[in-house]
Write a protein that holds these residues in place. Structure first.
Motif, PDB file in Angstrom:
ATOM      1  N   LEU A 194       0.820  -1.214   0.000  1.00 29.82           N
ATOM      2  CA  LEU A 194       0.000   0.000   0.000  1.00 29.82           C
ATOM      3  C   LEU A 194       0.853   1.263   0.000  1.00 29.82           C
ATOM      4  O   LEU A 194       0.460   2.270  -0.584  1.00 29.82           O
ATOM      5  CB  LEU A 194      -0.931   0.000   1.214  1.00 29.82           C
ATOM      6  CG  LEU A 194      -2.153  -0.922   1.123  1.00 29.82           C
ATOM      7  CD1 LEU A 194      -2.931  -0.898   2.432  1.00 29.82           C
ATOM      8  CD2 LEU A 194      -3.067  -0.527  -0.033  1.00 29.82           C
ATOM      9  N   ALA A 195       2.001   1.216   0.658  1.00 28.02           N
ATOM     10  CA  ALA A 195       2.888   2.387   0.682  1.00 28.02           C
ATOM     11  C   ALA A 195       3.324   2.755  -0.736  1.00 28.02           C
ATOM     12  O   ALA A 195       3.323   3.935  -1.120  1.00 28.02           O
ATOM     13  CB  ALA A 195       4.103   2.125   1.563  1.00 28.02           C
ATOM     14  N   ASP A 196       3.687   1.751  -1.536  1.00 32.65           N
ATOM     15  CA  ASP A 196       4.087   2.009  -2.917  1.00 32.65           C
ATOM     16  C   ASP A 196       2.906   2.523  -3.740  1.00 32.65           C
ATOM     17  O   ASP A 196       3.049   3.458  -4.537  1.00 32.65           O
ATOM     18  CB  ASP A 196       4.633   0.725  -3.554  1.00 32.65           C
ATOM     19  CG  ASP A 196       5.981   0.309  -2.983  1.00 32.65           C
ATOM     20  OD1 ASP A 196       6.664   1.171  -2.389  1.00 32.65           O
ATOM     21  OD2 ASP A 196       6.319  -0.885  -3.116  1.00 32.65           O
ATOM     22  N   TYR A 197       1.751   1.919  -3.542  1.00 36.34           N
ATOM     23  CA  TYR A 197       0.564   2.268  -4.328  1.00 36.34           C
ATOM     24  C   TYR A 197       0.089   3.688  -4.026  1.00 36.34           C
ATOM     25  O   TYR A 197      -0.168   4.481  -4.942  1.00 36.34           O
ATOM     26  CB  TYR A 197      -0.537   1.259  -4.012  1.00 36.34           C
ATOM     27  CG  TYR A 197      -1.728   1.307  -4.922  1.00 36.34           C
ATOM     28  CD1 TYR A 197      -1.726   0.644  -6.149  1.00 36.34           C
ATOM     29  CD2 TYR A 197      -2.897   1.975  -4.551  1.00 36.34           C
ATOM     30  CE1 TYR A 197      -2.833   0.643  -6.977  1.00 36.34           C
ATOM     31  CE2 TYR A 197      -4.016   1.987  -5.376  1.00 36.34           C
ATOM     32  CZ  TYR A 197      -3.978   1.327  -6.588  1.00 36.34           C
ATOM     33  OH  TYR A 197      -5.074   1.334  -7.416  1.00 36.34           O
ATOM     34  N   THR A 198      -0.036   4.010  -2.767  1.00 37.54           N
ATOM     35  CA  THR A 198      -0.540   5.336  -2.407  1.00 37.54           C
ATOM     36  C   THR A 198       0.460   6.434  -2.757  1.00 37.54           C
ATOM     37  O   THR A 198       0.063   7.539  -3.131  1.00 37.54           O
ATOM     38  CB  THR A 198      -0.895   5.404  -0.911  1.00 37.54           C
ATOM     39  OG1 THR A 198       0.247   5.026  -0.120  1.00 37.54           O
ATOM     40  CG2 THR A 198      -2.046   4.468  -0.582  1.00 37.54           C
ATOM     41  N   ALA A 199       1.757   6.132  -2.640  1.00 41.13           N
ATOM     42  CA  ALA A 199       2.770   7.123  -3.017  1.00 41.13           C
ATOM     43  C   ALA A 199       2.676   7.443  -4.500  1.00 41.13           C
ATOM     44  O   ALA A 199       2.905   8.582  -4.923  1.00 41.13           O
ATOM     45  CB  ALA A 199       4.162   6.609  -2.675  1.00 41.13           C
ATOM     46  N   LEU A 200       2.319   6.454  -5.296  1.00 34.46           N
ATOM     47  CA  LEU A 200       2.156   6.658  -6.735  1.00 34.46           C
ATOM     48  C   LEU A 200       0.953   7.547  -7.027  1.00 34.46           C
ATOM     49  O   LEU A 200       0.976   8.366  -7.944  1.00 34.46           O
ATOM     50  CB  LEU A 200       1.981   5.298  -7.421  1.00 34.46           C
ATOM     51  CG  LEU A 200       1.750   5.288  -8.931  1.00 34.46           C
ATOM     52  CD1 LEU A 200       2.988   5.771  -9.670  1.00 34.46           C
ATOM     53  CD2 LEU A 200       1.346   3.898  -9.400  1.00 34.46           C
ATOM     54  N   MET A 201      -0.093   7.387  -6.215  1.00 35.07           N
ATOM     55  CA  MET A 201      -1.339   8.096  -6.470  1.00 35.07           C
ATOM     56  C   MET A 201      -1.331   9.540  -5.960  1.00 35.07           C
ATOM     57  O   MET A 201      -1.677  10.461  -6.678  1.00 35.07           O
ATOM     58  CB  MET A 201      -2.507   7.339  -5.820  1.00 35.07           C
ATOM     59  CG  MET A 201      -2.814   6.022  -6.481  1.00 35.07           C
ATOM     60  SD  MET A 201      -3.393   6.270  -8.184  1.00 35.07           S
ATOM     61  CE  MET A 201      -3.469   4.554  -8.744  1.00 35.07           C
ATOM     62  N   HIS A 202      -0.964   9.731  -4.700  1.00 34.24           N
ATOM     63  CA  HIS A 202      -0.989  11.074  -4.113  1.00 34.24           C
ATOM     64  C   HIS A 202      -0.158  11.081  -2.834  1.00 34.24           C
ATOM     65  O   HIS A 202      -0.227  10.125  -2.049  1.00 34.24           O
ATOM     66  CB  HIS A 202      -2.418  11.502  -3.791  1.00 34.24           C
ATOM     67  CG  HIS A 202      -2.571  12.966  -3.556  1.00 34.24           C
ATOM     68  ND1 HIS A 202      -2.262  13.562  -2.350  1.00 34.24           N
ATOM     69  CD2 HIS A 202      -2.985  13.975  -4.371  1.00 34.24           C
ATOM     70  CE1 HIS A 202      -2.492  14.859  -2.434  1.00 34.24           C
ATOM     71  NE2 HIS A 202      -2.920  15.135  -3.656  1.00 34.24           N
ATOM     72  N   PRO A 203       0.632  12.134  -2.593  1.00 35.90           N
ATOM     73  CA  PRO A 203       1.506  12.162  -1.407  1.00 35.90           C
ATOM     74  C   PRO A 203       0.753  12.160  -0.083  1.00 35.90           C
ATOM     75  O   PRO A 203       1.328  11.790   0.945  1.00 35.90           O
ATOM     76  CB  PRO A 203       2.305  13.457  -1.592  1.00 35.90           C
ATOM     77  CG  PRO A 203       1.493  14.294  -2.530  1.00 35.90           C
ATOM     78  CD  PRO A 203       0.819  13.330  -3.447  1.00 35.90           C
ATOM     79  N   ARG A 204      -0.521  12.557  -0.097  1.00 33.91           N
ATOM     80  CA  ARG A 204      -1.288  12.553   1.151  1.00 33.91           C
ATOM     81  C   ARG A 204      -2.265  11.388   1.247  1.00 33.91           C
ATOM     82  O   ARG A 204      -2.996  11.279   2.235  1.00 33.91           O
ATOM     83  CB  ARG A 204      -2.074  13.868   1.318  1.00 33.91           C
ATOM     84  CG  ARG A 204      -1.221  15.076   1.623  1.00 33.91           C
ATOM     85  CD  ARG A 204      -2.038  16.167   2.337  1.00 33.91           C
ATOM     86  NE  ARG A 204      -3.334  16.397   1.744  1.00 33.91           N
ATOM     87  CZ  ARG A 204      -3.564  17.196   0.697  1.00 33.91           C
ATOM     88  NH1 ARG A 204      -2.539  17.831   0.131  1.00 33.91           N
ATOM     89  NH2 ARG A 204      -4.783  17.365   0.211  1.00 33.91           N
ATOM     90  N   MET A 205      -2.283  10.514   0.244  1.00 34.02           N
ATOM     91  CA  MET A 205      -3.222   9.400   0.301  1.00 34.02           C
ATOM     92  C   MET A 205      -2.830   8.434   1.407  1.00 34.02           C
ATOM     93  O   MET A 205      -1.658   8.051   1.538  1.00 34.02           O
ATOM     94  CB  MET A 205      -3.296   8.662  -1.037  1.00 34.02           C
ATOM     95  CG  MET A 205      -4.339   7.534  -1.052  1.00 34.02           C
ATOM     96  SD  MET A 205      -4.559   6.785  -2.696  1.00 34.02           S
ATOM     97  CE  MET A 205      -5.505   8.061  -3.542  1.00 34.02           C
ATOM     98  N   ILE A 206      -3.811   8.030   2.206  1.00 36.91           N
ATOM     99  CA  ILE A 206      -3.608   7.061   3.276  1.00 36.91           C
ATOM    100  C   ILE A 206      -4.085   5.701   2.799  1.00 36.91           C
ATOM    101  O   ILE A 206      -5.208   5.559   2.313  1.00 36.91           O
ATOM    102  CB  ILE A 206      -4.374   7.471   4.545  1.00 36.91           C
ATOM    103  CG1 ILE A 206      -3.852   8.805   5.083  1.00 36.91           C
ATOM    104  CG2 ILE A 206      -4.264   6.389   5.618  1.00 36.91           C
ATOM    105  CD1 ILE A 206      -4.667   9.358   6.237  1.00 36.91           C
ATOM    106  N   GLY A 207      -3.234   4.688   2.927  1.00 37.43           N
ATOM    107  CA  GLY A 207      -3.609   3.320   2.597  1.00 37.43           C
ATOM    108  C   GLY A 207      -3.883   2.553   3.872  1.00 37.43           C
ATOM    109  O   GLY A 207      -3.143   2.671   4.841  1.00 37.43           O
ATOM    110  N   LEU A 208      -4.954   1.769   3.877  1.00 33.90           N
ATOM    111  CA  LEU A 208      -5.338   1.042   5.086  1.00 33.90           C
ATOM    112  C   LEU A 208      -5.556  -0.435   4.783  1.00 33.90           C
ATOM    113  O   LEU A 208      -6.198  -0.798   3.794  1.00 33.90           O
ATOM    114  CB  LEU A 208      -6.615   1.627   5.674  1.00 33.90           C
ATOM    115  CG  LEU A 208      -6.537   3.075   6.176  1.00 33.90           C
ATOM    116  CD1 LEU A 208      -7.916   3.559   6.603  1.00 33.90           C
ATOM    117  CD2 LEU A 208      -5.545   3.207   7.320  1.00 33.90           C
ATOM    118  N   THR A 209      -5.024  -1.281   5.645  1.00 30.87           N
ATOM    119  CA  THR A 209      -5.200  -2.724   5.548  1.00 30.87           C
ATOM    120  C   THR A 209      -5.396  -3.267   6.962  1.00 30.87           C
ATOM    121  O   THR A 209      -5.706  -2.521   7.879  1.00 30.87           O
ATOM    122  CB  THR A 209      -4.003  -3.379   4.836  1.00 30.87           C
ATOM    123  OG1 THR A 209      -4.279  -4.774   4.630  1.00 30.87           O
ATOM    124  CG2 THR A 209      -2.699  -3.208   5.598  1.00 30.87           C
TER     125      THR A 209
END
Length: 224
Positions: free
Chosen positions: A135-150
């Motif tokens: 998720l860290a890789d995915y959200t960093a690709l999408m937006h610097p403030r996007m939070i990924g949750l699992t």
């Protein structure tokens, strides 16, 4: 609460960024649309912003405890600290999820240009493959403030049920390259207020930004 104007320049989602997020797999998605009525709810501070009233809106959202992309256990109160766009998907999703996540990121940037800071959130419905590192890789690709949750399967299932999200894994078809059917609404959430609105896939980034801005201004006007 007045969330104030956002600081810093917005980051636009480029075509290359979207292409990098998409895959060549065939998409499988299931859209679940909640029933709408045309009657305003008395006392609804968002009445002027809605295109309809969501049946059962008071039951959408609720407490959760999940793990963010940095490996920290977080609650809904720590994630939803201001206007928040919440989306449920998974990183292996062929094209629906990356397109939706990129749209949400673009709307976040459009809102920032309008003076509103909103947090985009991506909650996985595939916790077996979507580790915090993935998720860290995915959200960093999408937006610097996007939070990924699992989290654990129970954690994710609890959050999905709170948000009335449908999902069904096809892991039995292929233990490695399976797909997951899931609903694709994006939810606009506020601290204390909870659910405000949802956006279907046919809403583009600019429309999402303009409609979200209406809700944010309505919350400010109500002193919330």
């Amino acid at each position: 609460m007045d969330w104030g104007k956002a600081t810093g320049a917005g980051m636009a989602i480029s075509t290359g960024r979207l292409a990098a997020a998409a895959t060549a797999f065939v998409a499988i998605g299931l859209v679940v649309t909640y029933a709408l009525t045309r009657q305003a709810v008395e006392g609804d501070i968002f009445a002027d912003c809605r295109q309809g009233v969501v049946s059962g809106a008071a039951t959408i959202g609720g407490p959760f405890t999940l793990t963010d992309q940095a490996g920290r256990r977080v609650t809904d109160r720590e994630v939803i600290t201001g206007p928040t766009l919440v989306y449920f998907g998974y990183t292996f999703c062929p094209d629906v999820c990356p397109i939706d996540a990129a749209r949400n990121a673009e709307a976040t940037d459009a809102l920032e240009e309008m003076g509103y800071q909103v947090t985009p959130v991506f909650v996985t419905v595939d916790p077996k493959r979507d580790t915090p590192e993935v998720l860290a890789d995915y959200t960093a690709l999408m937006h610097p403030r996007m939070i990924g949750l699992t989290g654990s399967e129970a954690d994710v299932d609890g959050a999905a049920k709170a948000y009335k999200v449908y999902y069904r894994s096809h892991e039995g078809d292929d233990p490695e390259f399976y797909l997951v059917d899931h609903s694709t609404q994006t939810y606009l959430m506020f601290p204390k207020l909870g659910f405000a609105e949802f956006f279907n896939r046919d809403v583009n980034a600019q429309q999402m930004a303009e409609r979200s801005a209406c809700f944010i201004e309505a919350a400010r006007a109500a002193g919330i």
